[in-house]
Design a protein around this motif. Sequence first.
Motif, PDB file in Angstrom:
ATOM      1  N   MET A 105       0.845  -1.189   0.000  1.00  0.00           N
ATOM      2  CA  MET A 105       0.000   0.000   0.000  1.00  0.00           C
ATOM      3  C   MET A 105       0.885   1.244   0.000  1.00  0.00           C
ATOM      4  O   MET A 105       1.839   1.337   0.760  1.00  0.00           O
ATOM      5  CB  MET A 105      -0.893   0.005   1.239  1.00  0.00           C
ATOM      6  N   ALA A 106       0.593   2.197  -0.886  1.00  0.00           N
ATOM      7  CA  ALA A 106       1.364   3.429  -0.943  1.00  0.00           C
ATOM      8  C   ALA A 106       1.222   4.179   0.364  1.00  0.00           C
ATOM      9  O   ALA A 106       0.229   4.065   1.084  1.00  0.00           O
ATOM     10  CB  ALA A 106       0.891   4.287  -2.121  1.00  0.00           C
ATOM     11  N   SER A 107       2.248   5.012   0.665  1.00  0.00           N
ATOM     12  CA  SER A 107       2.256   5.706   1.950  1.00  0.00           C
ATOM     13  C   SER A 107       1.034   6.612   2.108  1.00  0.00           C
ATOM     14  O   SER A 107       0.475   6.717   3.197  1.00  0.00           O
ATOM     15  CB  SER A 107       3.545   6.516   2.097  1.00  0.00           C
ATOM     16  N   ARG A 108       0.613   7.285   0.999  1.00  0.00           N
ATOM     17  CA  ARG A 108      -0.565   8.154   1.106  1.00  0.00           C
ATOM     18  C   ARG A 108      -1.806   7.328   1.398  1.00  0.00           C
ATOM     19  O   ARG A 108      -2.660   7.722   2.191  1.00  0.00           O
ATOM     20  CB  ARG A 108      -0.753   8.964  -0.189  1.00  0.00           C
ATOM     21  N   GLY A 109      -1.914   6.179   0.746  1.00  0.00           N
ATOM     22  CA  GLY A 109      -3.044   5.302   1.015  1.00  0.00           C
ATOM     23  C   GLY A 109      -3.064   4.836   2.452  1.00  0.00           C
ATOM     24  O   GLY A 109      -4.126   4.760   3.080  1.00  0.00           O
ATOM     25  N   ALA A 110      -1.898   4.525   3.000  1.00  0.00           N
ATOM     26  CA  ALA A 110      -1.811   4.092   4.398  1.00  0.00           C
ATOM     27  C   ALA A 110      -2.245   5.217   5.332  1.00  0.00           C
ATOM     28  O   ALA A 110      -2.915   4.976   6.342  1.00  0.00           O
ATOM     29  CB  ALA A 110      -0.387   3.650   4.721  1.00  0.00           C
ATOM     30  N   ALA A 111      -1.880   6.448   4.991  1.00  0.00           N
ATOM     31  CA  ALA A 111      -2.274   7.588   5.826  1.00  0.00           C
ATOM     32  C   ALA A 111      -3.786   7.796   5.780  1.00  0.00           C
ATOM     33  O   ALA A 111      -4.406   8.116   6.799  1.00  0.00           O
ATOM     34  CB  ALA A 111      -1.546   8.843   5.349  1.00  0.00           C
ATOM     35  N   ILE A 112      -4.385   7.596   4.608  1.00  0.00           N
ATOM     36  CA  ILE A 112      -5.837   7.735   4.488  1.00  0.00           C
ATOM     37  C   ILE A 112      -6.540   6.666   5.311  1.00  0.00           C
ATOM     38  O   ILE A 112      -7.512   6.947   6.023  1.00  0.00           O
ATOM     39  CB  ILE A 112      -6.258   7.665   3.007  1.00  0.00           C
ATOM     40  N   VAL A 113      -6.057   5.431   5.237  1.00  0.00           N
ATOM     41  CA  VAL A 113      -6.646   4.352   6.034  1.00  0.00           C
ATOM     42  C   VAL A 113      -6.554   4.684   7.523  1.00  0.00           C
ATOM     43  O   VAL A 113      -7.523   4.503   8.271  1.00  0.00           O
ATOM     44  CB  VAL A 113      -5.955   3.010   5.736  1.00  0.00           C
ATOM     45  N   GLN A 114      -5.415   5.172   7.954  1.00  0.00           N
ATOM     46  CA  GLN A 114      -5.238   5.522   9.367  1.00  0.00           C
ATOM     47  C   GLN A 114      -6.243   6.585   9.795  1.00  0.00           C
ATOM     48  O   GLN A 114      -6.808   6.515  10.895  1.00  0.00           O
ATOM     49  CB  GLN A 114      -3.813   6.012   9.601  1.00  0.00           C
ATOM     50  N   GLU A 115      -6.480   7.573   8.938  1.00  0.00           N
ATOM     51  CA  GLU A 115      -7.457   8.605   9.257  1.00  0.00           C
ATOM     52  C   GLU A 115      -8.884   8.051   9.258  1.00  0.00           C
ATOM     53  O   GLU A 115      -9.685   8.370  10.141  1.00  0.00           O
ATOM     54  CB  GLU A 115      -7.348   9.758   8.252  1.00  0.00           C
ATOM     55  N   LEU A 116      -9.200   7.213   8.293  1.00  0.00           N
ATOM     56  CA  LEU A 116     -10.549   6.651   8.203  1.00  0.00           C
ATOM     57  C   LEU A 116     -10.893   5.781   9.399  1.00  0.00           C
ATOM     58  O   LEU A 116     -12.067   5.637   9.754  1.00  0.00           O
ATOM     59  CB  LEU A 116     -10.691   5.837   6.915  1.00  0.00           C
ATOM     60  N   GLN A 117      -9.901   5.199  10.033  1.00  0.00           N
ATOM     61  CA  GLN A 117     -10.155   4.349  11.195  1.00  0.00           C
ATOM     62  C   GLN A 117     -10.745   5.120  12.372  1.00  0.00           C
ATOM     63  O   GLN A 117     -11.275   4.526  13.307  1.00  0.00           O
ATOM     64  CB  GLN A 117      -8.855   3.650  11.609  1.00  0.00           C
TER      65      GLN A 117
END
Length: 229
Positions: free
Chosen positions: A1-13
């Motif tokens: 997973m790209a770093s930006r995608g990982a950051a979005i997932v972290q926020e969505l949690q």
Amino acid sequence: MASRGAAIVQELQKFTTCDVSDALCKLGRRRGGFLPGLTMWSPQRQDGPTRIVGPAYTVKYVPLDDPAPKHPTHYIDSVPAGAVVFISCPPRTANAVYGGLMSARARARGAVGSVVDGRFRDLHEQRELNYPIFARDVGTAPPGPVLKVSAVDVPVKLQQGDADADADDIEVRPGDYLIGDVNGVVVLPAELAEPALPLMRRQVEADDRMAAAIRDGMSFVEASAKFRG
């Protein structure tokens, strides 16, 4: 997973499916990304704090007589870490299209949960694994006698249920974000994730202030006008 995608997932949690739907409605998605008919079966039936968030890894089942060739390998061995497995199958399929061994392998690959737009089986195994499953219903028979996997990581349409006449307009694409909790399952298109996140933050902050004011005696109308504007 790209770093930006990982950051979005972290926020969505940090947000519920309702928070995501509210933001999508503000962005013009009238149904708020809701995937009707899909509810939590594991690790508990419509209970508990389970929440899954991740990019969709899609699997498309079709009838055996469909002219599309069968996918050459087993999809479960290619599940990316952090993904939500989304299984699509034809409507009114009595056979289950997902089972306990699939979850064992998905978990080993690092998947965060599976969403089955149809029936699944081995509920006891899913719960023993403590693996999140959202689906339409349970079943017992395997898919092999009636269905085959024709494609992986392609856009798929949601089944149309009896009460969901417009569900066939709902699409899940590889990389779209799937969010599931006790309220249901929501798909957040990848291109809307960044504009949706600040809307979620503002909505949650406003609702928290509104809830506190209501508890202190303010009417709903007054609180809504004051904090939601």
